[in-house]
Write a protein that holds these residues in place. Structure first.
Motif, PDB file in Angstrom:
ATOM      1  N   HIS A 106      -1.360 -13.468  -5.747  1.00  0.00           N
ATOM      2  CA  HIS A 106       0.054 -13.932  -5.797  1.00  0.00           C
ATOM      3  C   HIS A 106       1.288 -13.478  -4.792  1.00  0.00           C
ATOM      4  N   GLY A 107       0.646 -12.736  -3.749  1.00  0.00           N
ATOM      5  CA  GLY A 107       1.424 -12.297  -2.490  1.00  0.00           C
ATOM      6  C   GLY A 107       1.831 -10.792  -2.583  1.00  0.00           C
ATOM      7  N   PHE A 108       1.585 -10.146  -3.643  1.00  0.00           N
ATOM      8  CA  PHE A 108       2.144  -8.737  -3.560  1.00  0.00           C
ATOM      9  C   PHE A 108       1.192  -8.084  -2.428  1.00  0.00           C
ATOM     10  N   GLU A 109       1.917  -7.199  -1.730  1.00  0.00           N
ATOM     11  CA  GLU A 109       1.254  -6.220  -0.696  1.00  0.00           C
ATOM     12  C   GLU A 109       1.605  -4.822  -0.885  1.00  0.00           C
ATOM     13  N   ASP A 110       0.697  -4.151  -0.385  1.00  0.00           N
ATOM     14  CA  ASP A 110       1.007  -2.626  -0.509  1.00  0.00           C
ATOM     15  C   ASP A 110       2.268  -2.493   0.180  1.00  0.00           C
ATOM     16  N   SER A 111       2.979  -1.573  -0.388  1.00  0.00           N
ATOM     17  CA  SER A 111       4.468  -1.345   0.170  1.00  0.00           C
ATOM     18  C   SER A 111       4.531  -0.187   1.102  1.00  0.00           C
ATOM     19  N   GLY A 112       3.340   0.398   1.072  1.00  0.00           N
ATOM     20  CA  GLY A 112       3.124   1.619   2.182  1.00  0.00           C
ATOM     21  C   GLY A 112       3.564   2.785   1.774  1.00  0.00           C
ATOM     22  N   SER A 113       3.885   2.999   0.509  1.00  0.00           N
ATOM     23  CA  SER A 113       4.342   4.371   0.061  1.00  0.00           C
ATOM     24  C   SER A 113       3.128   5.070  -0.681  1.00  0.00           C
ATOM     25  N   GLY A 114       2.087   4.711  -0.555  1.00  0.00           N
ATOM     26  CA  GLY A 114       0.837   5.405  -1.036  1.00  0.00           C
ATOM     27  C   GLY A 114       0.700   5.559  -2.380  1.00  0.00           C
ATOM     28  N   LEU A 115      -0.126   6.297  -2.906  1.00  0.00           N
ATOM     29  CA  LEU A 115      -0.290   6.548  -4.478  1.00  0.00           C
ATOM     30  C   LEU A 115       0.714   7.640  -4.803  1.00  0.00           C
ATOM     31  N   ASP A 116       1.180   7.381  -6.160  1.00  0.00           N
ATOM     32  CA  ASP A 116       1.959   8.349  -6.913  1.00  0.00           C
ATOM     33  C   ASP A 116       1.167   9.329  -7.367  1.00  0.00           C
ATOM     34  N   ASP A 117       1.747  10.319  -8.039  1.00  0.00           N
ATOM     35  CA  ASP A 117       1.088  11.447  -8.599  1.00  0.00           C
ATOM     36  C   ASP A 117       0.116  11.058  -9.662  1.00  0.00           C
ATOM     37  N   GLU A 118       0.189   9.773 -10.324  1.00  0.00           N
ATOM     38  CA  GLU A 118      -0.601   9.599 -11.366  1.00  0.00           C
ATOM     39  C   GLU A 118      -1.562   8.373 -11.049  1.00  0.00           C
ATOM     40  N   GLY A 119      -1.653   8.150  -9.504  1.00  0.00           N
ATOM     41  CA  GLY A 119      -2.621   7.163  -8.868  1.00  0.00           C
ATOM     42  C   GLY A 119      -2.230   5.856  -9.040  1.00  0.00           C
ATOM     43  N   HIS A 120      -0.961   5.588  -9.179  1.00  0.00           N
ATOM     44  CA  HIS A 120      -0.410   4.150  -9.250  1.00  0.00           C
ATOM     45  C   HIS A 120       0.105   3.561  -7.773  1.00  0.00           C
ATOM     46  N   VAL A 121      -0.435   2.501  -7.373  1.00  0.00           N
ATOM     47  CA  VAL A 121       0.070   2.026  -6.005  1.00  0.00           C
ATOM     48  C   VAL A 121       1.080   0.980  -6.078  1.00  0.00           C
ATOM     49  N   LEU A 122       2.256   1.169  -5.321  1.00  0.00           N
ATOM     50  CA  LEU A 122       3.257   0.440  -5.327  1.00  0.00           C
ATOM     51  C   LEU A 122       2.990  -0.662  -4.498  1.00  0.00           C
ATOM     52  N   LEU A 123       3.107  -2.021  -5.152  1.00  0.00           N
ATOM     53  CA  LEU A 123       2.990  -3.507  -4.458  1.00  0.00           C
ATOM     54  C   LEU A 123       4.352  -4.128  -4.625  1.00  0.00           C
ATOM     55  N   VAL A 124       4.602  -4.899  -3.379  1.00  0.00           N
ATOM     56  CA  VAL A 124       5.717  -5.476  -3.214  1.00  0.00           C
ATOM     57  C   VAL A 124       5.431  -6.939  -2.916  1.00  0.00           C
ATOM     58  N   LEU A 125       6.342  -7.869  -3.596  1.00  0.00           N
ATOM     59  CA  LEU A 125       6.471  -9.314  -3.377  1.00  0.00           C
ATOM     60  C   LEU A 125       7.638  -9.764  -2.606  1.00  0.00           C
TER      61      LEU A 125
END
Length: 182
Positions: free
Chosen positions: A143-162
């Protein structure tokens, strides 16, 4: 769930029927609770399920009771498939969803997200799935979300951005509500 509906026993999964979004009603919460406690869903999301009272308090107070949170029940052929929401957090707008296991892998989540994106026009829009939940990450990327470039948080979640189609952050758009179908 019947074999024809879930595809169990046939070697392949059936395609989704008519997927819709409708406002959440209190009776939906018990179904959402059961979906949140599914062991495989917990493993994939790395989300610790809430006990019933805490779950209901969260949904009634922080989700349904917050005018900034927009929540819908995802349906397939009129049956409750899960939920999808958008909310503000730390100056950003997020989207999240939770589907029952019988609705995975058949396009229900993709159709529901497409419907939400017609209503939720705010850009940028963020999602933070567990990186190991590759199906959820792929759904968002389709749906067009991309990796925000912020890496993984402490719990292993990735931040994606549309972002907007031109790649900018855009501006908050029009709000929508009510029932939608795909």
């Amino acid at each position: 769930m019947s074999a024809g509906r879930s595809g169990e026993g046939s070697g392949r999964r059936a395609e989704a029927g008519v997927v819709g979004l409708r406002p959440v009603v209190d009776a939906d919460l018990e179904v959402f609770l059961a979906y949140e406690h599914d062991p495989e869903a917990v493993r994939r999301s790395r989300f610790v399920p809430r006990e019933r009272d805490a779950f209901l308090a969260h949904w009634r107070g922080r989700v349904l009771g917050d005018p900034d949170c927009r929540a819908w029940t995802v349906t397939e052929d009129g049956e409750i498939a899960g939920n999808i929401c958008s909310w503000g957090q730390d100056g950003r707008r997020f989207v999240g969803y939770w589907l029952g296991r019988a609705y995975w892998g058949r396009g229900v989540g993709s159709r529901a997200l497409g419907l939400l994106l017609r209503q939720e026009r705010t850009r940028p829009l963020y999602a933070d799935p567990f990186a190991g939940n590759t199906a959820s990450v792929r759904l968002l990327q389709r749906h067009g979300f991309e990796d925000s470039g912020s890496g993984l948080d402490d719990e292993g979640h990735v931040l994606l951005v549309l972002r907007t189609p031109d790649g900018t952050d855009g501006m908050e758009g029009t709000e929508g509500s009510g029932d939608l179908r795909a």
